[in-house]
Scaffold this motif. Structure first.
Motif, PDB file in Angstrom:
ATOM      1  N   SER A  92       0.854  -1.199   0.000  1.00 32.38           N
ATOM      2  CA  SER A  92       0.000   0.000   0.000  1.00 32.38           C
ATOM      3  C   SER A  92       0.886   1.244   0.000  1.00 32.38           C
ATOM      4  O   SER A  92       1.849   1.330   0.767  1.00 32.38           O
ATOM      5  N   LEU A  93       0.535   2.169  -0.850  1.00 34.55           N
ATOM      6  CA  LEU A  93       1.261   3.444  -0.902  1.00 34.55           C
ATOM      7  C   LEU A  93       0.256   4.592  -0.766  1.00 34.55           C
ATOM      8  O   LEU A  93      -0.775   4.603  -1.429  1.00 34.55           O
ATOM      9  N   THR A  94       0.581   5.520   0.104  1.00 37.34           N
ATOM     10  CA  THR A  94      -0.258   6.710   0.280  1.00 37.34           C
ATOM     11  C   THR A  94       0.598   7.936   0.038  1.00 37.34           C
ATOM     12  O   THR A  94       1.680   8.087   0.638  1.00 37.34           O
ATOM     13  N   TYR A  95       0.115   8.785  -0.829  1.00 36.22           N
ATOM     14  CA  TYR A  95       0.864  10.005  -1.157  1.00 36.22           C
ATOM     15  C   TYR A  95       0.467  11.112  -0.187  1.00 36.22           C
ATOM     16  O   TYR A  95      -0.712  11.428  -0.027  1.00 36.22           O
ATOM     17  N   LEU A  96       1.463  11.697   0.460  1.00 38.08           N
ATOM     18  CA  LEU A  96       1.198  12.696   1.504  1.00 38.08           C
ATOM     19  C   LEU A  96       1.558  14.119   1.080  1.00 38.08           C
ATOM     20  O   LEU A  96       1.402  15.051   1.869  1.00 38.08           O
ATOM     21  N   GLY A  97       2.084  14.273  -0.103  1.00 32.83           N
ATOM     22  CA  GLY A  97       2.401  15.625  -0.571  1.00 32.83           C
ATOM     23  C   GLY A  97       3.896  15.843  -0.729  1.00 32.83           C
ATOM     24  O   GLY A  97       4.709  14.922  -0.585  1.00 32.83           O
ATOM     25  N   ARG A 100       9.790  20.164   0.833  1.00 27.19           N
ATOM     26  CA  ARG A 100      11.146  20.548   0.448  1.00 27.19           C
ATOM     27  C   ARG A 100      11.642  19.734  -0.744  1.00 27.19           C
ATOM     28  O   ARG A 100      12.716  19.132  -0.709  1.00 27.19           O
ATOM     29  N   ALA A 101      10.820  19.693  -1.752  1.00 32.01           N
ATOM     30  CA  ALA A 101      11.148  19.020  -3.019  1.00 32.01           C
ATOM     31  C   ALA A 101      11.232  17.509  -2.883  1.00 32.01           C
ATOM     32  O   ALA A 101      11.694  16.847  -3.801  1.00 32.01           O
ATOM     33  N   LEU A 102      10.834  16.975  -1.759  1.00 31.87           N
ATOM     34  CA  LEU A 102      10.787  15.520  -1.594  1.00 31.87           C
ATOM     35  C   LEU A 102       9.326  15.075  -1.504  1.00 31.87           C
ATOM     36  O   LEU A 102       8.492  15.759  -0.893  1.00 31.87           O
ATOM     37  N   LEU A 103       9.050  13.933  -2.098  1.00 36.84           N
ATOM     38  CA  LEU A 103       7.697  13.392  -2.091  1.00 36.84           C
ATOM     39  C   LEU A 103       7.532  12.515  -0.847  1.00 36.84           C
ATOM     40  O   LEU A 103       8.346  11.613  -0.615  1.00 36.84           O
ATOM     41  N   ARG A 104       6.517  12.781  -0.062  1.00 38.91           N
ATOM     42  CA  ARG A 104       6.273  12.005   1.163  1.00 38.91           C
ATOM     43  C   ARG A 104       5.287  10.888   0.859  1.00 38.91           C
ATOM     44  O   ARG A 104       4.234  11.110   0.261  1.00 38.91           O
ATOM     45  N   LEU A 105       5.667   9.716   1.301  1.00 40.03           N
ATOM     46  CA  LEU A 105       4.841   8.542   1.044  1.00 40.03           C
ATOM     47  C   LEU A 105       4.744   7.694   2.297  1.00 40.03           C
ATOM     48  O   LEU A 105       5.724   7.552   3.041  1.00 40.03           O
ATOM     49  N   LEU A 112       5.009  -4.305   7.816  1.00 39.03           N
ATOM     50  CA  LEU A 112       5.899  -3.143   7.911  1.00 39.03           C
ATOM     51  C   LEU A 112       5.138  -1.881   7.490  1.00 39.03           C
ATOM     52  O   LEU A 112       4.466  -1.881   6.453  1.00 39.03           O
ATOM     53  N   LYS A 113       5.249  -0.894   8.337  1.00 42.29           N
ATOM     54  CA  LYS A 113       4.674   0.402   7.966  1.00 42.29           C
ATOM     55  C   LYS A 113       5.781   1.452   8.114  1.00 42.29           C
ATOM     56  O   LYS A 113       6.443   1.511   9.157  1.00 42.29           O
ATOM     57  N   THR A 114       5.962   2.244   7.097  1.00 39.50           N
ATOM     58  CA  THR A 114       7.006   3.259   7.173  1.00 39.50           C
ATOM     59  C   THR A 114       6.584   4.506   6.411  1.00 39.50           C
ATOM     60  O   THR A 114       5.794   4.426   5.453  1.00 39.50           O
ATOM     61  N   ARG A 115       7.063   5.630   6.881  1.00 37.23           N
ATOM     62  CA  ARG A 115       6.807   6.902   6.192  1.00 37.23           C
ATOM     63  C   ARG A 115       8.149   7.401   5.666  1.00 37.23           C
ATOM     64  O   ARG A 115       9.093   7.584   6.442  1.00 37.23           O
TER      65      ARG A 115
ATOM     66  N   GLU B 141      17.796  10.524  -3.382  1.00 37.90           N
ATOM     67  CA  GLU B 141      17.717  10.968  -1.987  1.00 37.90           C
ATOM     68  C   GLU B 141      16.517  10.326  -1.308  1.00 37.90           C
ATOM     69  O   GLU B 141      15.416  10.255  -1.875  1.00 37.90           O
ATOM     70  N   PHE B 142      16.738   9.872  -0.113  1.00 37.33           N
ATOM     71  CA  PHE B 142      15.707   9.087   0.567  1.00 37.33           C
ATOM     72  C   PHE B 142      15.805   9.347   2.064  1.00 37.33           C
ATOM     73  O   PHE B 142      16.879   9.312   2.655  1.00 37.33           O
ATOM     74  N   VAL B 143      14.666   9.622   2.654  1.00 37.87           N
ATOM     75  CA  VAL B 143      14.621   9.902   4.094  1.00 37.87           C
ATOM     76  C   VAL B 143      13.521   9.062   4.713  1.00 37.87           C
ATOM     77  O   VAL B 143      12.413   8.991   4.175  1.00 37.87           O
ATOM     78  N   VAL B 144      13.842   8.386   5.822  1.00 38.96           N
ATOM     79  CA  VAL B 144      12.823   7.636   6.560  1.00 38.96           C
ATOM     80  C   VAL B 144      12.352   8.510   7.715  1.00 38.96           C
ATOM     81  O   VAL B 144      13.129   8.875   8.593  1.00 38.96           O
ATOM     82  N   GLU B 145      11.106   8.873   7.697  1.00 38.60           N
ATOM     83  CA  GLU B 145      10.547   9.678   8.788  1.00 38.60           C
ATOM     84  C   GLU B 145      10.197   8.798   9.983  1.00 38.60           C
ATOM     85  O   GLU B 145      10.444   9.172  11.133  1.00 38.60           O
ATOM     86  N   SER B 146       9.611   7.654   9.706  1.00 38.44           N
ATOM     87  CA  SER B 146       9.215   6.766  10.801  1.00 38.44           C
ATOM     88  C   SER B 146       8.970   5.369  10.245  1.00 38.44           C
ATOM     89  O   SER B 146       8.824   5.205   9.028  1.00 38.44           O
ATOM     90  N   TYR B 147       8.967   4.384  11.117  1.00 43.67           N
ATOM     91  CA  TYR B 147       8.571   3.051  10.690  1.00 43.67           C
ATOM     92  C   TYR B 147       8.092   2.288  11.909  1.00 43.67           C
ATOM     93  O   TYR B 147       8.451   2.583  13.047  1.00 43.67           O
TER      94      TYR B 147
END
Lengths: 146, 179
Positions: A92-97, A100-105, A112-115, B141-147
């Motif tokens: 499952s992928l959810t787009y969060l916006g 700073r030029a990075l796409l949050r997913l 496993l759940k990760t942001r 570039e890749f950043v993990v905010e949380s898991y």
């Protein structure tokens, strides 16, 4: 007066440029499900664009890479898309916006759940789960729609 | 007539300053006195030579650029100079832009435009394509905010140089035999 109107038109045109409002644009998530196994060297021709990354990241353990499925999820902000994987789990992928030029997913797969935040057009892998004497690799490329 | 070789009188004669009667007397003296005759002749020759030289200098003078040279040496005290034919750059710009209100309006518009372009540049994400050849030029570039994980182990493998894709490893214990 004409010059003022031209300048104002330019400013209005730039401010309404869709690039400035990236949150309103959907993101394309290209998903490739790959079966990596030991044995004879083989690289699926359809995986050639990312073969360099597969070999460098997984080449010490696996020599064969076969594309099992590829799909694209088109997600608007806060929208979730799902893709069934061969090992009976669901990605499952959810787009969060954009931040700073990075796409949050948000990504969820098999417990496993990760942001994460990924560069527009950047690629990342989710891997580790066993499948048919090998391993499943999910390659995900996220990019803003143009 | 006795002659005392009065050169001052001869100079005035040569200059045409004498009265008619005195001029006649001097002319008669010059005719009879060899010294005065030689003096008058010498002075006349010198004057002729000077006149010729001056005329030649004037003829060869660069008179075409004379006015331009003079005009350049007229001091600019900021006042309107009637002699100046070419307006100053500032005057020309003012004529082109129009009245001061128009100048301010256009200046504001240009400044706003510059700000908008700057914002547009800052907020534009780098372009990416899906063509295989372009893949190598895309940063990963890749950043993990949380898991969080309900089962198994998570390892995040991130390349600090961003030229390799990150790997989100998720191992489940009973499946780790393939590693």
């Amino acid at each position: 007066m004409n010059l003022i109107l031209i300048a104002a038109s330019l400013i209005m045109g730039l401010s309404s440029d869709p690039v400035l409002n990236t949150d309103s644009k959907p993101v394309h998530c290209d998903i490739q499900v790959i079966h990596a196994t030991r044995g004879d060297h083989h690289m699926d021709p359809k995986l050639q664009p990312i073969a360099r990354y597969l070999n460098r990241s997984f080449g010490t353990r696996f020599q064969s890479f076969k594309l099992m499925n590829s799909s694209r999820l088109v997600l608007t902000k806060s929208q979730t898309g799902q893709e069934s994987l061969p090992n009976k789990t669901t990605l499952s992928l959810t787009y969060l916006g954009v931040e700073r030029a990075l796409l949050r997913l948000d990504m969820a797969v098999g417990g496993l759940k990760t942001r994460v935040k990924v560069h527009d057009g950047g690629l990342f892998f989710q891997a580790g789960r066993s499948y048919k004497k090998g391993m499943l690799i999910v390659a995900i490329r996220a990019k803003l729609a143009r | 007539m006795s002659c005392n070789h009065d050169e001052t009188l001869l100079d005035r004669y040569l200059d045409g300053e004498l009265s008619a009667a005195l001029r006649l007397r001097v002319e008669a003296n010059v005719q009879s006195c060899a010294h005065c005759q030689r003096y008058v002749s010498d002075i006349h020759s010198i004057r002729q030579a000077l006149q010729y030289s001056s005329a030649r200098s004037v003829a060869n003078a660069p008179l075409d650029s004379l006015w331009e040279t003079i005009r350049m040496q007229i001091p600019n005290d900021g006042e309107e100079n009637p002699l100046r034919q070419t307006p100053l750059l500032g005057e020309r710009l003012r004529r082109w832009w129009g009245p001061p209100a128009m100048e301010w309006a256009l200046g504001g518009a240009v400044a706003a435009l510059a700000v908008m372009i700057g914002l547009w540049t800052l907020h534009t994400p780098p372009h990416a394509t899906t063509t295989p050849d372009a893949t190598a030029s895309v940063t990963h570039e890749f950043v993990v905010e949380s898991y969080e994980v309900s089962v198994g182990t998570v390892i995040i493998d991130v390349d600090p140089q961003h030229d390799m894709p990150a790997i989100v490893w998720h191992f489940v214990d009973e499946e780790e035999d393939h590693i």
